[in-house]
Design an enzyme around this catalytic site. Sequence first.
Site: not given
Length: 333
Positions: A118, A199, A202
């Site tokens: 991140k 995967k 969003k």
Amino acid sequence: MCPNLKRMARVFSGIQPSGELHLGNLLGALVNWVDHQKSHDAVYCIVDLHALTLPKNPEELRKNSLELAQLLIAVGINPEESILFMQSHVPEHSQLAWLMECTVSFGELNRMTAFKDKSGRNEFISGGLFTYPALQAADILLYDTDLVPVGDDQRQHIEITRDIAERFNSRFGDTFVVPKHVIPPAGARIMDLQHPERKMSKSELSPAGTINVLETPESITKKIKRAVTDSDGDVRFDVEEKPGVSNLLSILAAATSSTPEKVASSYSRYGDLKSDTADAVIALLRPIQEKFRELESDPAETSRLLTLGSSKAREISSATLGRAMQNIGLLET
Ligand code: TRP
């Protein structure tokens, strides 16, 4: 011994209010959350404080938090039986997090791969992003949690929670239950419809590849019809060779409580597989969408349920925090 006399194992899990819920979240994780309620004492937390570790728009955060609470109830989390609450409504989380920060080392936090990922992707790196695992440890340890059902990507965070609990217990005496990580067994891995090797994520990142829990039937049908398959025409479950077709089989199986292999044997054409998958997803989501609309039209009810959740949560968390403060040597008030 009469099994009823044994305390039910407690599960705790958390989810960030990061905007929307997609089919991957629903079939991969939330169906297990719903399931755990039958055989466990279940505590579920919307981790809005964790959401603050990356910059957020206040109005969006508020909207997403409320919407997520309503969605979780709509998918079947029962706030009367289980405990469902907002992290920020229970101040013990922030309070215990400080004790956790002072129990974990800089070196341990510095080894977290989620932080590295991140912080590499964001311009502003908050202190909270670095100490994120200390707050997560507080979340879990406050509830004498036995089991934490989360995906494999959370493995390091659960391990550090266990290390913190053990260290605290050995320095200051028995205070916390040391929790175990459970990787949900039944969790289907739902992939992106356009890029079936990754995967589902969003929808703003991949609008055509993601199905939102609140998506309309027309849009669901369109996206599934356009899902990437392959050119050999054979319907079989083979994730390596046939990722697109296998993903459709996983979705159809998960939506109809079957297995991909079993489902595959009933189809010989991609077109039929796609239209049945679309119908199954629409049927799966319809009652969830209806329940969501009902809650959305009655904000007072959602707020009542969240107040119930935080008051039940505080009964447990305040006792644990008190024990930790006492054992670490803070003067009583
Ligand atoms: N870090 C978790 C995630 O990103 C969310 C989370 C916060 C959590 N606190 C938790 C999960 C406690 C399980 C238990 O998915």
